[in-house]
Design an enzyme around this catalytic site. Structure first.
Site, short mmCIF file in Angstrom:
data_model
loop_
_atom_site.label_atom_id
_atom_site.label_comp_id
_atom_site.label_asym_id
_atom_site.label_seq_id
_atom_site.Cartn_x
_atom_site.Cartn_y
_atom_site.Cartn_z
N TYR A 27 51.93 6.56 11.39
CA TYR A 27 51.12 7.76 11.55
C TYR A 27 50.96 8.15 13.01
CZ TYR A 27 47.31 10.72 12.61
OH TYR A 27 46.60 11.72 13.19
N ASP A 64 48.52 10.84 7.23
CA ASP A 64 47.27 10.08 7.15
C ASP A 64 46.61 10.37 5.80
OD1 ASP A 64 46.42 12.66 7.44
OD2 ASP A 64 44.74 12.16 8.72
N GLU A 110 44.09 9.52 19.11
CA GLU A 110 44.63 9.12 17.81
C GLU A 110 44.23 7.69 17.45
OE1 GLU A 110 45.76 10.88 15.58
OE2 GLU A 110 46.08 12.74 16.67
N TYR A 121 36.60 -1.76 14.54
CA TYR A 121 38.03 -2.13 14.65
C TYR A 121 38.41 -2.37 16.09
CZ TYR A 121 38.79 -0.87 9.76
OH TYR A 121 38.76 -0.81 8.40
N CYS A 181 38.32 25.27 -2.67
CA CYS A 181 39.59 25.93 -3.01
C CYS A 181 39.53 27.45 -2.81
CB CYS A 181 39.98 25.60 -4.44
SG CYS A 181 40.32 23.84 -4.70
#
Length: 359
Positions: free
Chosen positions: A123, A141, A40, A85, A202
DNA sequence: AATCCGGGGGC
DNA sequence: GCCCCAGGATT
């Protein structure tokens, strides 16, 4: 809003689809909370395909929380190199150490406790609690906001922090209590492969008949998101400097801020109006005279909020004794450099150096 | 509430 | 180019 929503049928349609169509991902083959946790953190703002090899390497090297707790930061950053990050991996280790020391190496099972761990926000807390422990906790999220904003035609701007509460409550009201783990993953899976941002499929959607936006022909109008990002443009002048033994001078970045604690070739920054000579700047900064030899082909590196235009130069330092080596400023051989964590724009130079484009 | 923090892929 | 990605910490 809407008048009717058949929650039970919605859950059933979603879960049946997920059971049949879900991708076989490494972290779906385990219920080990620590492995779920690692996945995660890696998946924050990062695509599944990017994460897979990093995840496999990471849990092979650190199969237990105890092993991660003992690791050196430099090795962690090296394993994380290229993923971005970088504070994520430091925070992960901090959080894991807390669990080892204060929770008997058992990842806590309450939102309050797990949220207190470094690097675990709303989250990730919900994701671990639901996926690893099968607790009916929301895990909202970007995917979830997109799916729900279309299901219910939510007009609120999802870039505003306040809006998140709306989605937390919607998920809490609609989550399956029989299988919260599959439910949360199914919503995310749907957002990732069917209910996509630009080109939603869709006609293949298992919950099409529950979707208000589909009925209105407006899926592309959701989610509503304003927000604009300004980018700073900066010119960067790195100097690839060798001493008389052929070693290279590297500098470790500060422990906070952009690319914290990663290694780089010493550089000076210059605003576009500034006309000062970069070589003079770096000589002043390092207190040495440099003999430049070649320049690299200029290149750019795009961060989310900064654009670097990079003009690198190769050069030599006559006498390495002129440089006072410190923990954050040292000469390295090429072999030693391979163990240093370097961000992608630095690796670009290092790779060229390895390939002998500049010697 | 706004900003900082990487890097890559899709269009 | 622009957008977005299984977000969180800091201010």
């Amino acid at each position: 809003m809407r008048q009717t929503f058949d929650k039970e049928q919605f859950q059933k349609d979603l879960l049946q689809w997920y059971e049949k169509e879900k991708r076989d991902l490494p972290w779906r083959r385990t219920s080990n909370p620590y492995y779920i946790w690692v996945s995660e953190i890696m998946l924050q703002q990062t695509r599944v395909d990017t994460v897979i090899p990093y995840y496999l390497k990471f849990i092979e090297r650190f199969p237990t929380m105890e092993s991660l707790a003992e690791a050196d930061e430099e090795e962690l950053l090296k394993l994380w190199e290229g993923l971005g990050y970088y504070s994520r991996v430091r925070n992960l280790q901090t959080g894991v150490r807390e669990v080892v020391e204060h929770y008997g190496s058992e990842v806590p099972k309450t939102r309050k406790e797990i949220s207190s761990l470094k690097g675990i926000g709303p989250y990730t807390a919900g994701a671990i609690l639901s996926i690893a422990y099968n607790l009916p906790e929301h895990a909202v999220d970007g995917n979830v906001m997109r799916v729900y904003s279309r299901l219910f035609e939510i007009p609120d701007d999802i870039s505003k922090p306040k809006t998140k509460k709306i989605f937390d409550e919607l998920v809490t009201k609609t989550i399956s209590h029989e299988d919260p783990s599959s439910f949360n993953q199914a919503i995310m899976e749907l957002g990732a492969v069917v209910c996509t941002p630009r080109n939603p499929h869709c006609l293949l959607c298992p919950v099409q008949e529950h979707c208000v936006a589909y009925a209105s022909g407006t899926p592309l109008d959701y989610p509503v998101k304003k927000g604009k990002t300004k980018v700073r443009k900066v010119d960067i002048f790195p100097f690839v400097l060798q001493d008389e033994y052929g070693r290279y001078l590297m500098r470790k970045r500060p422990s906070e801020g952009l690319l914290a604690n990663m290694w780089e070739f010493p550089y000076v920054e210059r605003a576009s109006e500034d006309l000062t000579d970069p070589q003079q700047q770096i000589e002043k900064q390092l207190k040495v005279k440099i003999k430049t030899e070649q320049t690299y082909e200029p290149y750019k590196h795009i961060f989310s909020h900064i654009h670097w235009n990079i003009y690198a130069t190769n050069g030599r330092i006559h006498d390495s004794n002129e440089i006072e080596e410190t923990e954050t400023m040292k000469f390295f051989t090429v072999e030693e450099m391979k163990a240093l964590p370097m961000a992608v724009p630095v690796q670009v130079l290092f790779k060229q150096l390895l390939d002998g484009i500049i010697l």
